[in-house]
Design a protein around this motif. Sequence first.
Motif, mmCIF file in Angstrom:
data_model
loop_
_atom_site.group_PDB
_atom_site.id
_atom_site.type_symbol
_atom_site.label_atom_id
_atom_site.label_comp_id
_atom_site.label_asym_id
_atom_site.label_seq_id
_atom_site.Cartn_x
_atom_site.Cartn_y
_atom_site.Cartn_z
ATOM 1 N N LYS A 299 -8.901 14.189 -9.369
ATOM 2 C CA LYS A 299 -10.325 14.097 -9.675
ATOM 3 C C LYS A 299 -10.998 13.013 -8.833
ATOM 4 O O LYS A 299 -10.476 11.918 -8.671
ATOM 5 N N GLY A 300 -12.153 13.363 -8.270
ATOM 6 C CA GLY A 300 -12.914 12.416 -7.486
ATOM 7 C C GLY A 300 -12.468 12.271 -6.044
ATOM 8 O O GLY A 300 -12.963 11.409 -5.326
ATOM 9 N N VAL B 10 0.837 -1.203 0.000
ATOM 10 C CA VAL B 10 0.000 0.000 0.000
ATOM 11 C C VAL B 10 0.868 1.248 0.000
ATOM 12 O O VAL B 10 0.617 2.201 -0.736
ATOM 13 N N ALA B 11 1.910 1.252 0.805
ATOM 14 C CA ALA B 11 2.797 2.414 0.878
ATOM 15 C C ALA B 11 3.506 2.648 -0.449
ATOM 16 O O ALA B 11 3.714 3.784 -0.861
ATOM 17 N N MET B 12 3.863 1.596 -1.133
ATOM 18 C CA MET B 12 4.574 1.733 -2.397
ATOM 19 C C MET B 12 3.634 2.145 -3.526
ATOM 20 O O MET B 12 4.073 2.607 -4.561
ATOM 21 N N ALA B 13 2.334 1.987 -3.348
ATOM 22 C CA ALA B 13 1.373 2.348 -4.380
ATOM 23 C C ALA B 13 1.227 3.860 -4.501
ATOM 24 O O ALA B 13 0.688 4.357 -5.461
ATOM 25 N N GLN B 14 1.714 4.586 -3.510
ATOM 26 C CA GLN B 14 1.659 6.041 -3.565
ATOM 27 C C GLN B 14 2.861 6.564 -4.339
ATOM 28 O O GLN B 14 3.941 5.992 -4.289
ATOM 29 N N ARG B 15 2.641 7.660 -5.023
ATOM 30 C CA ARG B 15 3.765 8.308 -5.708
ATOM 31 C C ARG B 15 3.515 9.805 -5.722
ATOM 32 O O ARG B 15 2.393 10.274 -5.559
ATOM 33 N N THR B 16 4.567 10.552 -5.925
ATOM 34 C CA THR B 16 4.476 11.999 -5.933
ATOM 35 C C THR B 16 4.572 12.499 -7.364
ATOM 36 O O THR B 16 5.486 12.117 -8.098
ATOM 37 N N VAL B 17 3.617 13.329 -7.752
ATOM 38 C CA VAL B 17 3.613 13.948 -9.070
ATOM 39 C C VAL B 17 4.014 15.405 -8.874
ATOM 40 O O VAL B 17 3.474 16.094 -8.008
ATOM 41 N N VAL B 18 4.979 15.858 -9.654
ATOM 42 C CA VAL B 18 5.424 17.247 -9.576
ATOM 43 C C VAL B 18 5.313 17.880 -10.950
ATOM 44 O O VAL B 18 5.359 17.192 -11.975
ATOM 45 N N SER C 294 -2.993 4.474 -9.875
ATOM 46 C CA SER C 294 -1.955 4.193 -10.861
ATOM 47 C C SER C 294 -2.006 5.178 -12.027
ATOM 48 O O SER C 294 -0.987 5.509 -12.602
ATOM 49 N N GLU C 295 -3.204 5.641 -12.387
ATOM 50 C CA GLU C 295 -3.356 6.619 -13.465
ATOM 51 C C GLU C 295 -4.313 7.724 -13.016
ATOM 52 O O GLU C 295 -5.457 7.785 -13.467
#
Length: 74
Positions: free
Chosen positions: A44-45, A17-25, A65-66
């Motif tokens: 969104k949502g 679960v922790a690895m499923a997060q990512r940072t978008v910059v 993921s997307e």
Amino acid sequence: MKRLLLTFCMLLGVMAVAMAQRTVVGTVSGDDGEALAGATVRVKGTNNGTVTNLDGKYSIVVKESEPVLVFSYT
């Protein structure tokens, strides 16, 4: 032994679960190429969002993921 195996499986689940997060910059700019300070960026949502800094830059943690990002500026 069962307790050790159960603990190991729970640890793997938490890590997944922790690895499923990512940072978008990124940087938000207008049609003229100028950075837009104070623009809102949200997933969104969800209620997950942020605001761009003075240089138009943002950083947001996403869990999907997307993800679809929604940008707004007044």
